[in-house]
Enzyme design. Sequence first.
Site, PDB file in Angstrom:
ATOM      1  N   ARG A 177     -15.262   7.200   4.383  1.00 49.71           N
ATOM      2  CA  ARG A 177     -16.435   7.547   3.578  1.00 49.71           C
ATOM      3  C   ARG A 177     -17.293   8.598   4.274  1.00 49.71           C
ATOM      4  O   ARG A 177     -17.798   9.532   3.648  1.00 49.71           O
ATOM      5  CB  ARG A 177     -17.262   6.272   3.303  1.00 49.71           C
ATOM      6  CG  ARG A 177     -16.543   5.322   2.353  1.00 49.71           C
ATOM      7  CD  ARG A 177     -16.992   3.889   2.545  1.00 49.71           C
ATOM      8  NE  ARG A 177     -16.484   2.988   1.516  1.00 49.71           N
ATOM      9  CZ  ARG A 177     -15.247   2.459   1.524  1.00 49.71           C
ATOM     10  NH1 ARG A 177     -14.402   2.730   2.493  1.00 49.71           N
ATOM     11  NH2 ARG A 177     -14.879   1.643   0.547  1.00 49.71           N
ATOM     12  N   GLY A 220      -3.966   4.496   0.559  1.00 45.42           N
ATOM     13  CA  GLY A 220      -4.551   4.250  -0.756  1.00 45.42           C
ATOM     14  C   GLY A 220      -5.966   4.793  -0.837  1.00 45.42           C
ATOM     15  O   GLY A 220      -6.373   5.379  -1.843  1.00 45.42           O
ATOM     16  N   ARG A 280       1.691   1.726  -5.924  1.00 50.20           N
ATOM     17  CA  ARG A 280       0.469   0.908  -5.945  1.00 50.20           C
ATOM     18  C   ARG A 280      -0.379   1.283  -7.176  1.00 50.20           C
ATOM     19  O   ARG A 280      -0.283   2.399  -7.691  1.00 50.20           O
ATOM     20  CB  ARG A 280      -0.290   1.098  -4.621  1.00 50.20           C
ATOM     21  CG  ARG A 280       0.495   0.505  -3.449  1.00 50.20           C
ATOM     22  CD  ARG A 280      -0.165   0.756  -2.121  1.00 50.20           C
ATOM     23  NE  ARG A 280      -1.481   0.153  -2.038  1.00 50.20           N
ATOM     24  CZ  ARG A 280      -2.358   0.418  -1.054  1.00 50.20           C
ATOM     25  NH1 ARG A 280      -2.015   1.263  -0.087  1.00 50.20           N
ATOM     26  NH2 ARG A 280      -3.522  -0.167  -1.027  1.00 50.20           N
ATOM     27  N   ASP A 300      -7.916  -7.854   3.625  1.00 48.97           N
ATOM     28  CA  ASP A 300      -7.208  -7.399   4.834  1.00 48.97           C
ATOM     29  C   ASP A 300      -7.238  -8.430   5.966  1.00 48.97           C
ATOM     30  O   ASP A 300      -6.479  -8.345   6.932  1.00 48.97           O
ATOM     31  CB  ASP A 300      -7.792  -6.065   5.332  1.00 48.97           C
ATOM     32  CG  ASP A 300      -7.596  -4.946   4.315  1.00 48.97           C
ATOM     33  OD1 ASP A 300      -6.946  -5.191   3.274  1.00 48.97           O
ATOM     34  OD2 ASP A 300      -8.102  -3.825   4.539  1.00 48.97           O
ATOM     35  N   LYS A 310      -0.706  -4.090  -1.880  1.00 49.44           N
ATOM     36  CA  LYS A 310      -1.068  -3.319  -0.678  1.00 49.44           C
ATOM     37  C   LYS A 310       0.165  -2.553  -0.182  1.00 49.44           C
ATOM     38  O   LYS A 310       1.047  -2.252  -0.964  1.00 49.44           O
ATOM     39  CB  LYS A 310      -1.628  -4.265   0.388  1.00 49.44           C
ATOM     40  CG  LYS A 310      -2.825  -5.091  -0.101  1.00 49.44           C
ATOM     41  CD  LYS A 310      -4.039  -4.237  -0.314  1.00 49.44           C
ATOM     42  CE  LYS A 310      -5.230  -5.068  -0.780  1.00 49.44           C
ATOM     43  NZ  LYS A 310      -6.382  -4.266  -1.120  1.00 49.44           N
ATOM     44  N   ARG A 314      -0.459  -4.449   8.635  1.00 48.08           N
ATOM     45  CA  ARG A 314      -1.180  -5.725   8.800  1.00 48.08           C
ATOM     46  C   ARG A 314      -0.191  -6.882   9.003  1.00 48.08           C
ATOM     47  O   ARG A 314      -0.509  -7.865   9.672  1.00 48.08           O
ATOM     48  CB  ARG A 314      -2.109  -5.989   7.623  1.00 48.08           C
ATOM     49  CG  ARG A 314      -3.096  -4.835   7.369  1.00 48.08           C
ATOM     50  CD  ARG A 314      -4.546  -5.226   7.350  1.00 48.08           C
ATOM     51  NE  ARG A 314      -5.348  -4.033   7.069  1.00 48.08           N
ATOM     52  CZ  ARG A 314      -6.059  -3.362   7.960  1.00 48.08           C
ATOM     53  NH1 ARG A 314      -6.143  -3.769   9.209  1.00 48.08           N
ATOM     54  NH2 ARG A 314      -6.739  -2.277   7.623  1.00 48.08           N
TER      55      ARG A 314
HETATM   56  O1  LIG Z   1     -12.329   0.856   0.268  1.00 48.49           O
HETATM   57  C1  LIG Z   1     -11.715   0.553   1.293  1.00 48.49           C
HETATM   58  O2  LIG Z   1     -11.936   1.106   2.398  1.00 48.49           O
HETATM   59  C2  LIG Z   1     -10.688  -0.523   1.212  1.00 48.49           C
HETATM   60  C3  LIG Z   1     -10.696  -1.407   0.159  1.00 48.49           C
HETATM   61  C4  LIG Z   1      -9.753  -2.554   0.053  1.00 48.49           C
HETATM   62  O3  LIG Z   1      -8.818  -2.268  -0.974  1.00 48.49           O
HETATM   63  P1  LIG Z   1      -8.969  -2.840  -2.500  1.00 48.49           P
HETATM   64  O4  LIG Z   1     -10.270  -2.477  -3.008  1.00 48.49           O
HETATM   65  O5  LIG Z   1      -7.839  -2.155  -3.215  1.00 48.49           O
HETATM   66  O6  LIG Z   1      -8.788  -4.320  -2.382  1.00 48.49           O
HETATM   67  C5  LIG Z   1      -9.003  -2.804   1.355  1.00 48.49           C
HETATM   68  O7  LIG Z   1      -7.917  -3.663   1.136  1.00 48.49           O
HETATM   69  C6  LIG Z   1      -8.516  -1.505   1.965  1.00 48.49           C
HETATM   70  O8  LIG Z   1      -7.820  -1.728   3.165  1.00 48.49           O
HETATM   71  C7  LIG Z   1      -9.686  -0.596   2.304  1.00 48.49           C
HETATM   72  C1  LIG Z   2      -4.729  -1.638   2.170  1.00 46.15           C
HETATM   73  C2  LIG Z   2      -5.051  -0.874   3.200  1.00 46.15           C
HETATM   74  O1  LIG Z   2      -5.365   0.455   3.143  1.00 46.15           O
HETATM   75  P1  LIG Z   2      -5.243   1.480   1.922  1.00 46.15           P
HETATM   76  O2  LIG Z   2      -5.505   0.721   0.649  1.00 46.15           O
HETATM   77  O3  LIG Z   2      -6.262   2.525   2.193  1.00 46.15           O
HETATM   78  O4  LIG Z   2      -3.847   2.039   1.942  1.00 46.15           O
HETATM   79  C3  LIG Z   2      -5.151  -1.481   4.560  1.00 46.15           C
HETATM   80  O5  LIG Z   2      -5.563  -0.770   5.482  1.00 46.15           O
HETATM   81  O6  LIG Z   2      -4.814  -2.665   4.728  1.00 46.15           O
END
Ligand SMILES: O=C(O)C1=C[C@@H](OP(=O)(O)O)[C@@H](O)[C@H](O)C1
Ligand SMILES: C=C(OP(=O)(O)O)C(=O)O
Length: 418
Positions: free
Chosen positions: A25, A91, A119, A303, A330, A376
Amino acid sequence: MNRVLSPGPRTGRVTVPGSKSRAHRLFLAAALGRTPVQLTCRGLSDDLLATLSCLEALGAQVENLKGDRFTLVPLSAPPAGEILLPCGESGTTLRFLLPLVGVLGAEAVFQRRGRLPRRPLEPLLAELTRHGMTIRAQGDDLFVRGHLTPGDYTLPGHISSQFISGLLLALPLLPGHSTLTLTSPPQSAPYIALTEQVLRQGGVKLRRGENAYAIPGGQGYALPSPQVVEGDWSAAAPFLCIGALRSAGVTVTGLTLPSLQGDSVLPALLEKMGAVVETSPQSVTVRAGTLRAITVDAGPIPDLIPPLCALCAVARGESRIRNARRLRDKESDRLQGVAELLNGLGGKLTVDGDDLRIFGVPRLQGGTADPRSDHRLAMTAAVAASACTGPVTVLDSDCVQKSYPAFWADYGQMTISR
Ligand SMILES: O=C(O)C1=C[C@@H](OP(=O)(O)O)[C@@H](O)[C@H](O)C1
Ligand SMILES: C=C(OP(=O)(O)O)C(=O)O
């Protein structure tokens, strides 16, 4: 690379990397500002490097890189022509940058690796398309162009909070007023709070109502410089869980308390399980107690669940992880993956709909752990090895690079104490 872990509880002291979620961010807010921001983030991971590469491709500059510190010079106009955005398996990078590319009106190809193309993305794509963008998937790539327009946006809250964070970060930069309405209550809500925190720090205003946001347009980021990224509670989790297996304990430094990171609830969960926790402004230490089962809602802390499951596997009684469906979306199907990984080492776990049931056993045995290329799950195998009587072979252990490149070095520095 496969890695063989010796069995037995560990003790030691570890300093964790900077929070991946907060850093994503901050990097975006810095790249979209008017003046350079100096950033310090310990242990840049593959996901953060992906975000930085994409921001550079869009015209931002990373300068004076020295160790963990660098200056991010904001982008002005993105380069003309098709811009390649290497998102890797991240993601967050993909879901945050999609709307921003629409704000910039750039023509881009989002390159996705590993499980990322599979995903969930549909609800975000539908809203972006409804508001002026053209998005076409070809193989694992997404071809994107068009200008995002201000207006009324609608998203489900229960699929990924990253859709919501991505729009909250981008919509204030549009010329007109927008709204964002959530059609289902948000899961992973602490991650949205992290987004709101960075927006506030960047001087960007929005109004939050019940499941809706009013987002004035025509705003810009003005993030104060320098920024030091606080430690990552999700990265700390495997070590804090290992601490709960031995009276000598584990100390983790580099964390901040209180923190808006949802995973900072871990010390409280470990105490509830019977571990002994000491916190100070500089460190968190966890030591063994008599571990008992726990019931946890995975919704706000997805997580944390895999490493916590390794601990539940040897806690007395039946633990329940509820509301864990999103773990399937994930880097792997973590719901099935964590059960199979720990069962392969001698645990007793069953997937029961969207829940996990974990029947504690006194010790795990060891064996081969397949983390399914999911960082993880690889770190979960490392927690499990601390509760095993025999060695654990972790397949493809380098997958930890995604969030914690120094993980095995830090793990290897702990001493096995019988
Ligand atoms: O916004 C973020 O930094 C994250 C949000 C989460 O995902 P979801 O919102 O898809 O659960 C988390 O699992 C990911 O590792 C990081
Ligand atoms: C889900 C994860 O990350 P992202 O969604 O950013 O791939 C993670 O770090 O466990």
